[in-house]
Write a protein that holds these residues in place. Structure first.
Motif, PDB file in Angstrom:
ATOM      1  N   ALA A 186     -10.981  19.167  -7.209  1.00  0.00           N
ATOM      2  CA  ALA A 186     -12.256  19.316  -7.910  1.00  0.00           C
ATOM      3  C   ALA A 186     -13.425  19.360  -6.938  1.00  0.00           C
ATOM      4  O   ALA A 186     -14.354  20.158  -7.103  1.00  0.00           O
ATOM      5  N   GLN A 232     -14.246  22.769  -5.539  1.00  0.00           N
ATOM      6  CA  GLN A 232     -14.930  23.680  -6.459  1.00  0.00           C
ATOM      7  C   GLN A 232     -16.401  23.277  -6.623  1.00  0.00           C
ATOM      8  O   GLN A 232     -17.300  24.128  -6.633  1.00  0.00           O
ATOM      9  N   ILE A 233     -16.633  21.977  -6.717  1.00  0.00           N
ATOM     10  CA  ILE A 233     -18.000  21.497  -6.919  1.00  0.00           C
ATOM     11  C   ILE A 233     -18.854  21.776  -5.691  1.00  0.00           C
ATOM     12  O   ILE A 233     -20.001  22.231  -5.811  1.00  0.00           O
ATOM     13  N   LEU A 235     -13.374  10.388 -11.313  1.00  0.00           N
ATOM     14  CA  LEU A 235     -12.404  11.002 -10.429  1.00  0.00           C
ATOM     15  C   LEU A 235     -12.501  10.486  -9.004  1.00  0.00           C
ATOM     16  O   LEU A 235     -11.514  10.381  -8.295  1.00  0.00           O
ATOM     17  N   SER A 293     -16.984  13.768  -6.398  1.00  0.00           N
ATOM     18  CA  SER A 293     -17.205  14.789  -7.430  1.00  0.00           C
ATOM     19  C   SER A 293     -18.507  14.580  -8.200  1.00  0.00           C
ATOM     20  O   SER A 293     -19.266  15.536  -8.422  1.00  0.00           O
TER      21      SER A 293
END
Length: 317
Positions: free
Chosen positions: A87, A90-91, A285, A289
């Protein structure tokens, strides 16, 4: 250590009051722009270079059965980060942050803090130095995150040590602990805080670990030297940062808490610190993130602050 530039901050407030909007109508975005102005020392702060650091470590406390996943998941997740599959990858991509993953002796876990101190002082200093050396002095903002099976137990012990309370006040599910696993986690933290009585930041890191938490502290102190604003992630990252308050009540003045985690102890920790998170999205998470998502809000705040026209420029009034 650099300090907040009140002159630059006041100039930023003055600019906010001249922009084409009712005063205060952008709410927290205005506060964030002023925060950045004060720490960057300019009335129009910039976010040209954002650095995200994710430190990873393993923990001896896992031997107490406090986690539903084995310790080797830490290394597997580090591989996933490196492959771009997590994640945080992507962030950071959409938030415009340069991501660096820093594994911390994954083949050599810290010691079980229910039996002995998790680290000795040379290990603490070495980990803090790695954190400090990882900071990019050319960055405009620093995002901090972590990965480590067992480190929510470490965070709960750190928080209880610094702010008091029972293990049950701080222990949450982490990566999914429930039933017997959650009960073992609570017992381990209770045992740890009864066994150790640290009074300084470094003693707290030594007592409970882990290497990634010590690296986070080193990075925060280095960022303060540089006058570099920091976005902290969730419960584990915030608990690590909180130990620095034992040495200096203003140690986190240059830090923002990116989000309020769904991990139960985080809200209590935020209240104890007297800080206000940027976001609350029920995330838990880790890996930076929530802090990465908060960076997008910060970018919006700075874009409005620097790019909007004043009433005079727009010919209004």
């Amino acid at each position: 250590m650099r300090s907040f530039d009140e002159v630059a901050a006041q100039r930023a407030r003055d600019r906010q009051n001249q922009l084409t909007k009712p005063p205060g109508s952008l709410g927290r975005l205005e506060e964030l722009a002023v925060f950045m102005a004060g720490w960057q020392g300019r009335d129009r702060p910039e976010l040209n270079r954002a650095q995200a650091l994710v430190f990873a470590g393993n923990h001896g406390i896992v031997a107490q059965g406090v986690n539903p996943f084995p310790a080797d998941v830490t290394a597997l997740m580090v591989q996933n980060f490196a492959a771009g599959g997590a994640a945080i990858n992507q962030i950071c991509s959409v938030a415009g942050a340069e991501l660096a993953i820093v594994p911390m002796d994954l083949d050599r876990p810290t010691r079980d803090f229910t039996q002995a101190a998790a680290m000795d002082m040379p290990e603490v200093h070495a980990a803090m130095s790695i954190g400090a050396d990882s900071v990019d002095p050319k960055a405009d903002i620093l995002i901090l995150g972590e990965m480590g099976i067992g480190n929510s137990s470490v965070a709960a012990a750190q928080a209880a040590s610094v702010f008091g309370g029972r293990a049950e006040d701080w222990v949450g599910p982490g990566t999914g602990a429930e039933g017997d696993v959650l009960a073992r986690k609570q017992r381990a933290v209770s045992t740890g805080i009864a066994l150790h009585s640290p009074s300084t930041a470094r003693e707290t890191l030594a007592a409970f670990g882990g290497r990634e938490q010590a690296a986070i502290c080193g990075a925060i102190l280095r960022a303060q030297e540089l006058g570099l604003p920091v976005i902290l992630d969730g419960f584990i990252c915030t608990a690590a940062a909180a130990v620095l308050r034992r040495d200096d009540p203003e140690a986190l003045a240059h830090c923002l808490i990116g989000h309020e985690s769904a991990e139960p102890g985080h809200r209590r920790l935020i209240a104890a610190l007297g800080m206000r998170p940027v976001l609350s999205l029920d995330m838990r998470l880790g890996e930076g993130s929530g802090a990465g998502v908060a960076l997008m809000v910060l970018r919006a705040a700075i874009a409005c602050h620097g790019g909007m026209a004043t009433f005079a420029e727009a010919g209004i009034g």
